[in-house]
Every structure is written in C-alpha cells, then in structure tokens.
Scaffold this motif. Structure first.
Motif, PDB file in Angstrom:
ATOM      1  N   ALA A 164       8.320  42.183  -6.124  1.00  0.00           N
ATOM      2  CA  ALA A 164       7.461  42.982  -5.899  1.00  0.00           C
ATOM      3  C   ALA A 164       6.696  43.425  -7.030  1.00  0.00           C
ATOM      4  O   ALA A 164       5.358  43.122  -7.191  1.00  0.00           O
ATOM      5  CB  ALA A 164       7.349  43.993  -5.012  1.00  0.00           C
ATOM      6  N   GLU A 165       7.490  43.976  -7.893  1.00  0.00           N
ATOM      7  CA  GLU A 165       6.773  44.292  -9.181  1.00  0.00           C
ATOM      8  C   GLU A 165       6.109  43.152 -10.073  1.00  0.00           C
ATOM      9  O   GLU A 165       5.106  43.418 -10.795  1.00  0.00           O
ATOM     10  CB  GLU A 165       7.832  45.030 -10.081  1.00  0.00           C
ATOM     11  N   ASP A 187       1.464  34.609  -0.962  1.00  0.00           N
ATOM     12  CA  ASP A 187       2.420  33.909  -0.028  1.00  0.00           C
ATOM     13  C   ASP A 187       3.691  35.047   0.252  1.00  0.00           C
ATOM     14  O   ASP A 187       3.987  36.062  -0.370  1.00  0.00           O
ATOM     15  CB  ASP A 187       3.059  32.681  -0.541  1.00  0.00           C
ATOM     16  N   ASP A 188       4.405  34.747   1.505  1.00  0.00           N
ATOM     17  CA  ASP A 188       5.597  35.366   1.779  1.00  0.00           C
ATOM     18  C   ASP A 188       5.111  36.830   2.170  1.00  0.00           C
ATOM     19  O   ASP A 188       5.846  38.044   1.662  1.00  0.00           O
ATOM     20  CB  ASP A 188       6.635  35.403   0.935  1.00  0.00           C
ATOM     21  N   THR A 189       4.088  37.244   2.931  1.00  0.00           N
ATOM     22  CA  THR A 189       3.802  38.664   3.180  1.00  0.00           C
ATOM     23  C   THR A 189       4.012  38.922   4.636  1.00  0.00           C
ATOM     24  O   THR A 189       3.208  39.717   4.950  1.00  0.00           O
ATOM     25  CB  THR A 189       2.035  38.756   3.054  1.00  0.00           C
ATOM     26  N   ASP A 190       4.845  38.246   5.366  1.00  0.00           N
ATOM     27  CA  ASP A 190       5.053  38.555   6.759  1.00  0.00           C
ATOM     28  C   ASP A 190       6.270  39.380   6.948  1.00  0.00           C
ATOM     29  O   ASP A 190       7.013  39.018   7.865  1.00  0.00           O
ATOM     30  CB  ASP A 190       5.082  37.227   7.247  1.00  0.00           C
ATOM     31  N   TYR A 191       6.517  40.316   6.256  1.00  0.00           N
ATOM     32  CA  TYR A 191       7.627  41.166   6.384  1.00  0.00           C
ATOM     33  C   TYR A 191       7.302  42.474   6.537  1.00  0.00           C
ATOM     34  O   TYR A 191       6.433  43.167   5.918  1.00  0.00           O
ATOM     35  CB  TYR A 191       8.680  41.034   5.197  1.00  0.00           C
ATOM     36  N   ILE A 192       7.556  43.210   7.701  1.00  0.00           N
ATOM     37  CA  ILE A 192       7.490  44.601   7.841  1.00  0.00           C
ATOM     38  C   ILE A 192       8.743  45.402   7.811  1.00  0.00           C
ATOM     39  O   ILE A 192       9.360  45.917   8.622  1.00  0.00           O
ATOM     40  CB  ILE A 192       6.744  45.054   9.058  1.00  0.00           C
ATOM     41  N   THR A 193       9.520  45.370   6.614  1.00  0.00           N
ATOM     42  CA  THR A 193      10.701  45.711   6.380  1.00  0.00           C
ATOM     43  C   THR A 193      10.635  46.987   5.263  1.00  0.00           C
ATOM     44  O   THR A 193       9.551  47.205   4.437  1.00  0.00           O
ATOM     45  CB  THR A 193      11.660  44.949   5.910  1.00  0.00           C
ATOM     46  N   ASN A 194      11.793  47.719   4.920  1.00  0.00           N
ATOM     47  CA  ASN A 194      11.625  48.441   3.730  1.00  0.00           C
ATOM     48  C   ASN A 194      11.180  47.889   2.514  1.00  0.00           C
ATOM     49  O   ASN A 194      10.501  48.486   1.567  1.00  0.00           O
ATOM     50  CB  ASN A 194      12.932  49.270   3.514  1.00  0.00           C
ATOM     51  N   ASP A 195      11.777  46.804   2.227  1.00  0.00           N
ATOM     52  CA  ASP A 195      11.472  46.058   1.016  1.00  0.00           C
ATOM     53  C   ASP A 195       9.989  45.377   0.803  1.00  0.00           C
ATOM     54  O   ASP A 195       9.282  45.123   0.008  1.00  0.00           O
ATOM     55  CB  ASP A 195      12.430  45.100   0.802  1.00  0.00           C
ATOM     56  N   GLY A 196       9.712  44.812   2.256  1.00  0.00           N
ATOM     57  CA  GLY A 196       8.368  44.341   2.293  1.00  0.00           C
ATOM     58  C   GLY A 196       8.210  42.782   1.625  1.00  0.00           C
ATOM     59  O   GLY A 196       9.192  42.403   1.135  1.00  0.00           O
ATOM     60  N   GLY A 197       7.175  42.242   1.850  1.00  0.00           N
ATOM     61  CA  GLY A 197       6.927  40.797   1.158  1.00  0.00           C
ATOM     62  C   GLY A 197       6.580  40.875  -0.231  1.00  0.00           C
ATOM     63  O   GLY A 197       6.437  41.831  -1.171  1.00  0.00           O
ATOM     64  N   LYS A 198       5.993  39.539  -0.831  1.00  0.00           N
ATOM     65  CA  LYS A 198       5.752  39.445  -2.017  1.00  0.00           C
ATOM     66  C   LYS A 198       4.626  40.591  -2.565  1.00  0.00           C
ATOM     67  O   LYS A 198       4.315  40.965  -3.549  1.00  0.00           O
ATOM     68  CB  LYS A 198       5.404  38.197  -2.366  1.00  0.00           C
ATOM     69  N   ASP A 199       3.774  40.777  -1.292  1.00  0.00           N
ATOM     70  CA  ASP A 199       2.542  41.909  -1.620  1.00  0.00           C
ATOM     71  C   ASP A 199       2.884  43.431  -1.612  1.00  0.00           C
ATOM     72  O   ASP A 199       1.901  43.958  -1.696  1.00  0.00           O
ATOM     73  CB  ASP A 199       1.550  41.328  -0.701  1.00  0.00           C
ATOM     74  N   ALA A 200       4.001  43.771  -1.328  1.00  0.00           N
ATOM     75  CA  ALA A 200       4.560  45.154  -1.101  1.00  0.00           C
ATOM     76  C   ALA A 200       3.826  46.033  -1.875  1.00  0.00           C
ATOM     77  O   ALA A 200       3.533  47.054  -1.490  1.00  0.00           O
ATOM     78  CB  ALA A 200       5.823  45.267  -0.846  1.00  0.00           C
ATOM     79  N   LEU A 201       3.812  45.792  -3.192  1.00  0.00           N
ATOM     80  CA  LEU A 201       3.187  46.673  -4.276  1.00  0.00           C
ATOM     81  C   LEU A 201       1.632  46.262  -4.537  1.00  0.00           C
ATOM     82  O   LEU A 201       0.812  47.107  -4.874  1.00  0.00           O
ATOM     83  CB  LEU A 201       3.629  46.767  -5.445  1.00  0.00           C
ATOM     84  N   LEU A 202       1.502  45.181  -4.367  1.00  0.00           N
ATOM     85  CA  LEU A 202      -0.034  44.593  -4.534  1.00  0.00           C
ATOM     86  C   LEU A 202      -1.001  44.800  -3.546  1.00  0.00           C
ATOM     87  O   LEU A 202      -2.202  45.085  -4.244  1.00  0.00           O
ATOM     88  CB  LEU A 202       0.296  42.968  -5.136  1.00  0.00           C
ATOM     89  N   SER A 203      -0.653  44.624  -2.414  1.00  0.00           N
ATOM     90  CA  SER A 203      -1.953  44.994  -1.308  1.00  0.00           C
ATOM     91  C   SER A 203      -2.553  46.283  -1.452  1.00  0.00           C
ATOM     92  O   SER A 203      -3.683  46.345  -1.461  1.00  0.00           O
ATOM     93  CB  SER A 203      -1.178  44.596   0.075  1.00  0.00           C
TER      94      SER A 203
END
Length: 229
Positions: A164-165, A187-203
């Motif tokens: 994510a960083e 891509d790979d933004t379809d996770y609602i978990t603690n770690d999240g997807g590739k956009d967890a920090l970017l979005s």
C-alpha cells in the motif's frame, strides 16, 4: 461532466468486496469480479476526455488470447472469464484503444506476457505500446519527463511488504507529471479488511486532494477535473 456521469450510470456491475485477505484459487477464478469491464469503462471515459498518454505500473503476466479479446468485446459477465483474464491485460487494451501506453514492471518475465499476446493474435507489437521491462515503477516515474493523462497503478502485489505504501509513493512520484485533468485507476481495491487493497493509503489522499471517485470495486477510478482545460 454530464457525459462522464452518464457513462458511470451505465456502468452496472455486481460488485463483491472481500472481508478476508487470502483468497483461494476458486475465489479468484469464479467468485471475484474480473478487471475487463472496469478497464473498458475507464477507457471510454479517457477517450471522451481526449486523453493520450497512459502509464501502467504493473504489466501483464499472462498473454492475451483470442478468447480474451472476444470476452472483452462482449457484454461481460463480471465473474466468468477465461482464467488468464483475471490478470486484466490492461496495457494491451489501452494500446488497442489508441493510447500511447508505457507498461512498466520489474519482472523480466512480463516481457513474454506482453509479446506473446501479439504472437497469439498474429499481430505486431504496435508502436504506441512502450515496453519498459524490467524497471521499477517508482524509478520509472522519477525519470519520466512527459505528461501523464492516465496513471494505472497495478504493481506491488497485495500481501507483499509495503504494497500500500508503494502505491502511495508511486502517486507522489507521478503527481507533478499528471495533466491538469487526469485519471488514476487502481487495481485490487475490492478488500474491506484491516490491510485493505492496493489503494488502502492512496484513496484517502486522493479524496483529500480533490479527486472525484467515479467507480469502485475490483478497480477504483479517480478523476481530477480541470473545467478550464
């Protein structure tokens, strides 16, 4: 903007978000939505905005086949596709749509995925597809001197260290090179978990900086729109 909202309104997909990080092979193959319809809609918007230059960080690993092209050009079932289409084939279809594409990956094996795509289809690699492999995506963005209309972020696999960083860092390296009106597709933004997807920090950063989210799901598309341009 009205036309863009019409495109988004017509973008109807049965989204699935994952509440656990370690997907099984069955999850990937049959239960997870595929990238094709997202990519096709992003291309439609980019064409409407008369965009030209696409930088794709994270190239294709599996080559495109005729079945992939037929699937992409059909009324996509978002869950049932040829197995290789889980990989997206983004650079191929952006180039097919006439954009100047720079596809970048640190994995030298991706060269085969790109070149075999054209071998499979009995085509030459087009002049508007620039293969920058092997190359680290962030190093490429540091050195790139042209304006970027579409930044497609699909590197640093989810679950690898600092994924994510790295996607956030890639945006910051590209930021000064992005056109006044630009698209960022992740891509790979379809996770609602603690770690999240590739956009967890970017979005969250893009939202703070005034980007407009156009769609989300397997992929997320953001627009920075300068109405004066």
């Amino acid at each position: 903007m009205k036309k863009i909202y019409e495109i988004i309104h017509n973008f109807k997909i049965d989204k699935k978000f994952w509440v656990y990080d370690n997907l099984t092979g069955e999850d990937y193959d049959f239960k997870r939505s595929k990238p094709a319809y997202y990519i096709k809609t992003a291309i439609e918007i980019a064409k409407y905005l008369n965009m030209k230059t696409v930088v794709e960080i994270g190239s294709t690993r599996l080559s495109v086949t005729q079945k992939c092209v037929e699937y992409y050009n059909s009324e996509n079932n978002s869950y049932l596709s040829p197995p290789c289409c889980c990989d997206g084939h983004g650079g191929f279809f952006w180039a097919e749509a006439g954009f100047d594409v720079y596809t970048v990956d640190i994995d030298i094996n991706c060269i085969n995925g790109v070149k075999w795509s054209y071998t499979n289809l009995n085509r030459e690699v087009p002049n508007n597809l620039n293969i920058v492999i092997p190359k680290d995506g962030i190093e490429f963005l540091k050195e790139f001197s042209e304006k970027i209309d579409v930044l497609f972020l699909d590197g640093w696999d989810k679950g690898t260290p600092m994924y994510a960083e790295k996607h956030l860092e890639a945006y910051f390296e590209a930021k000064d090179k992005l056109s006044d009106t630009n698209l960022i597709l992740i891509d790979d933004t379809d996770y609602i978990t603690n770690d999240g997807g590739k956009d967890a920090l970017l979005s969250p950063v893009l939202l703070e900086e005034g980007y407009i989210p156009l769609f989300n799901g397997r992929q997320t598309l953001f627009l920075k729109y300068n109405k004066n341009k």
